[in-house]
Scaffold this motif. Structure first.
Motif, PDB file in Angstrom:
ATOM      1  N   THR A 191     -55.668 -65.195  24.806  1.00  9.82           N
ATOM      2  CA  THR A 191     -55.831 -64.926  23.376  1.00  9.82           C
ATOM      3  C   THR A 191     -55.928 -66.276  22.668  1.00  9.82           C
ATOM      4  N   PRO A 192     -57.065 -66.561  22.020  1.00  9.51           N
ATOM      5  CA  PRO A 192     -57.127 -67.817  21.263  1.00  9.51           C
ATOM      6  C   PRO A 192     -56.419 -67.670  19.912  1.00  9.51           C
ATOM      7  N   ILE A 193     -55.547 -68.630  19.600  1.00 11.35           N
ATOM      8  CA  ILE A 193     -54.875 -68.619  18.283  1.00 11.35           C
ATOM      9  C   ILE A 193     -55.226 -69.918  17.580  1.00 11.35           C
ATOM     10  N   THR A 194     -55.772 -69.792  16.393  1.00 13.28           N
ATOM     11  CA  THR A 194     -55.974 -71.005  15.605  1.00 13.28           C
ATOM     12  C   THR A 194     -54.963 -71.047  14.468  1.00 13.28           C
ATOM     13  N   TYR A 195     -54.347 -72.200  14.325  1.00  9.81           N
ATOM     14  CA  TYR A 195     -53.492 -72.452  13.165  1.00  9.81           C
ATOM     15  C   TYR A 195     -54.403 -72.355  11.944  1.00  9.81           C
ATOM     16  N   ILE A 196     -53.855 -71.897  10.829  1.00  9.44           N
ATOM     17  CA  ILE A 196     -54.686 -71.749   9.622  1.00  9.44           C
ATOM     18  C   ILE A 196     -55.304 -73.094   9.214  1.00  9.44           C
ATOM     19  N   ASN A 197     -54.652 -74.198   9.628  1.00 10.29           N
ATOM     20  CA  ASN A 197     -55.196 -75.540   9.372  1.00 10.29           C
ATOM     21  C   ASN A 197     -56.371 -75.792  10.318  1.00 10.29           C
ATOM     22  N   SER A 198     -57.473 -75.112  10.055  1.00 11.39           N
ATOM     23  CA  SER A 198     -58.669 -75.255  10.890  1.00 11.39           C
ATOM     24  C   SER A 198     -59.861 -74.759  10.077  1.00 11.39           C
ATOM     25  N   ALA A 199     -61.048 -75.212  10.494  1.00 13.07           N
ATOM     26  CA  ALA A 199     -62.266 -74.814   9.771  1.00 13.07           C
ATOM     27  C   ALA A 199     -62.552 -73.327   9.999  1.00 13.07           C
ATOM     28  N   LEU A 227     -55.897 -61.349  -6.919  1.00 14.51           N
ATOM     29  CA  LEU A 227     -56.344 -62.081  -8.109  1.00 14.51           C
ATOM     30  C   LEU A 227     -57.523 -61.398  -8.803  1.00 14.51           C
ATOM     31  N   GLU A 228     -57.436 -61.362 -10.135  1.00 17.34           N
ATOM     32  CA  GLU A 228     -58.504 -60.768 -10.933  1.00 17.34           C
ATOM     33  C   GLU A 228     -59.494 -61.809 -11.429  1.00 17.34           C
ATOM     34  N   ALA A 229     -59.039 -63.053 -11.564  1.00 13.37           N
ATOM     35  CA  ALA A 229     -59.832 -64.109 -12.222  1.00 13.37           C
ATOM     36  C   ALA A 229     -61.192 -64.314 -11.547  1.00 13.37           C
ATOM     37  N   GLN A 230     -62.142 -64.742 -12.367  1.00 16.02           N
ATOM     38  CA  GLN A 230     -63.484 -64.997 -11.827  1.00 16.02           C
ATOM     39  C   GLN A 230     -63.513 -66.285 -10.994  1.00 16.02           C
ATOM     40  N   TYR A 231     -62.697 -67.275 -11.421  1.00 18.03           N
ATOM     41  CA  TYR A 231     -62.661 -68.558 -10.703  1.00 18.03           C
ATOM     42  C   TYR A 231     -61.284 -68.801 -10.097  1.00 18.03           C
ATOM     43  N   ILE A 232     -61.280 -69.193  -8.823  1.00 19.48           N
ATOM     44  CA  ILE A 232     -60.037 -69.591  -8.164  1.00 19.48           C
ATOM     45  C   ILE A 232     -60.143 -71.095  -7.940  1.00 19.48           C
ATOM     46  N   VAL A 233     -59.309 -71.857  -8.634  1.00 17.08           N
ATOM     47  CA  VAL A 233     -59.340 -73.313  -8.455  1.00 17.08           C
ATOM     48  C   VAL A 233     -58.198 -73.659  -7.513  1.00 17.08           C
ATOM     49  N   PHE A 234     -58.536 -74.293  -6.385  1.00 17.39           N
ATOM     50  CA  PHE A 234     -57.536 -74.518  -5.355  1.00 17.39           C
ATOM     51  C   PHE A 234     -57.044 -75.954  -5.345  1.00 17.39           C
ATOM     52  N   LEU A 235     -55.752 -76.136  -5.620  1.00 14.13           N
ATOM     53  CA  LEU A 235     -55.130 -77.453  -5.484  1.00 14.13           C
ATOM     54  C   LEU A 235     -54.529 -77.489  -4.086  1.00 14.13           C
ATOM     55  N   GLY A 236     -55.289 -78.000  -3.155  1.00 17.88           N
ATOM     56  CA  GLY A 236     -54.874 -78.010  -1.754  1.00 17.88           C
ATOM     57  C   GLY A 236     -55.968 -78.690  -0.951  1.00 17.88           C
ATOM     58  N   VAL A 237     -56.131 -78.294   0.304  1.00 21.77           N
ATOM     59  CA  VAL A 237     -57.174 -78.923   1.116  1.00 21.77           C
ATOM     60  C   VAL A 237     -58.247 -77.910   1.524  1.00 21.77           C
ATOM     61  N   HIS A 238     -59.308 -78.436   2.120  1.00 26.52           N
ATOM     62  CA  HIS A 238     -60.529 -77.667   2.325  1.00 26.52           C
ATOM     63  C   HIS A 238     -60.308 -76.321   3.028  1.00 26.52           C
ATOM     64  N   PHE A 239     -59.509 -76.322   4.124  1.00 22.70           N
ATOM     65  CA  PHE A 239     -59.364 -75.051   4.866  1.00 22.70           C
ATOM     66  C   PHE A 239     -58.682 -73.991   3.998  1.00 22.70           C
TER      67      PHE A 239
END
Ligand code: 13P
Ligand code: SF4
Length: 365
Positions: A131-139, A66-78
């Motif tokens: 090996t610890p694996i965290t799902y992307i749904n994590s802080a 992405l080139e844009a200066q602002y990334i507006v995310f329609l999703g959740v915090h993580f």
């Protein structure tokens, strides 16, 4: 010029239609300065404004281009945290409502994961064995923990490749926070269920005895998604009674027996692509979030495809739903005003370690 941010109260009572007009106008004014990313679970009222849509892996992959200066995310915090970690330092990531979290992600936190590390270290050498694996749904701090301990991040799309990679490094995996994704992925790799015990972080030694830990291949964190937990085998049986030739497709966050009795299991992007590519007049029962299923059901009507939501009760992701037209309009107008609100910025040290694991994940997948 007024330099204060515009307060949300000014938007709270606006009708959706008024917000739609303001969002369109704001997007026109901002032009290439912003890009809006939207997850498939977002409600139609905001999803329609997304420039790019996808599952969590696809959205993460977009960020570096992405080139844009602002990334507006329609999703959740993580997801917004991932965007911030993978974007350039001069780019600004914004989440229209900071309360849009993920209840599953909240089922693991750094204190509990570090306690787990200490507890497991009493029985085995963690850094040599697990090996610890965290799902992307994590802080982000959990992704950083994995970065520090030779671990990695996975999504619902790449979990099989990631697990495969993990076993090439060490003999065991600690998988958090979603036990269902971990169990399904391990099962598909041929790992027996008894070698994937559930680790309850609130109990001493995870509620397990030493020999179970030593024999385990995958330790599954006791966490789940409240939305996907609603899907049941009975829903599948009822659908099959009505439509014997009907097909079942589920997200791997669904309970094990639902995945086992599904014709297809995969990410949100996979679900969309599979049903879109299916033959006309086919019938589908879908085990994932309601907004996605409703949108797909409407889109597929013209091809005679029946797309039915798996549960009989409405189970929308209530945190995803916090991103509404009011918050989006408010966010965009503050950017125009030169006072962006709800900026997501992961602290530098954490971001560096988390980036290591995200880059590792992107490389593997
Ligand atoms: P996907 O990665 O499949 O989009 O899933 C994310 C999610 O939160 C599912 O509940
Ligand atoms: Fe989190 Fe479940 Fe919502 Fe996905 S559907 S964002 S896992 S709470």
């Amino acid at each position: 010029m007024n330099t204060a941010t515009i307060k949300f109260e000014a938007f709270e009572s606006l009708q959706n239609d008024d917000c739609q007009e303001r969002i369109i106008k704001a997007k026109k004014l901002l032009g290439k300065k912003i890009v809006i990313l939207g997850h498939h679970y977002q409600n139609e009222t905001v999803y329609r404004h997304a420039d790019l849509t996808g599952d969590s892996l696809k959205l993460a992959k977009y960020v570096s281009e992405l080139e844009a200066q602002y990334i507006v995310f329609l999703g959740v915090h993580f997801m917004a945290e991932v965007a911030n970690i993978l974007s350039r330092p001069d780019q600004i990531t914004v989440l229209p409502d900071l309360a849009a979290g993920c209840s599953m992600a909240d089922m693991a936190n750094l204190a509990k994961v570090e306690r787990t590390y200490r507890e497991l270290s009493k029985v085995i050498n963690f850094d040599e064995t697990i090996t610890p694996i965290t799902y992307i749904n994590s802080a982000a701090d959990l992704k950083a923990f994995c970065g520090e301990h030779g671990g990695v991040v996975c999504t619902s799309t790449n979990a099989p490749n990631i697990l495969d990679w993990a076993f090439k490094q060490r003999s065991k995996v600690l998988f958090f926070p979603d036990q269902n994704l971990g169990r399904w992925t391990g099962y598909k790799m041929g790992i027996p269920l008894e070698e994937m015990p559930v680790w309850d972080p609130d109990l001493p030694l995870g509620g397990l005895d030493e020999s179970t830990i030593k024999k385990a291949k995958v330790l599954l964190w006791k966490g789940h998604c409240a939305v996907h937990q609603m899907f049941r085998l009975q829903h599948i049986n009822l659908f099959k009674e009505k439509y014997p030739d009907g097909l079942i497709i589920s997200h791997p966050e669904a309970p094990f027996e639902v995945c086992q009795n599904s014709d297809y299991v995969g990410s949100t992007e996979f679900i969309l692509n599979t049903i879109k590519a299916a033959k006309p007049n086919t019938k589908w029962l879908v085990g994932t979030e309601l907004n996605l299923v409703n949108r797909l059901a409407n889109e597929m009507k013209s091809e005679g495809k029946l797309v039915q939501f798996m549960s009989h009760v409405v189970c929308e992701c209530s945190t995803m739903a916090r991103i509404d037209p009011q918050h989006l309009a408010w966010t965009l107008e503050n950017i125009i005003h030169g006072k962006p609100v709800n900026i997501i910025k992961v602290p530098d040290r954490e971001a560096k370690l988390a980036k290591l694991t995200l880059d590792r994940m992107l490389e593997i997948s």
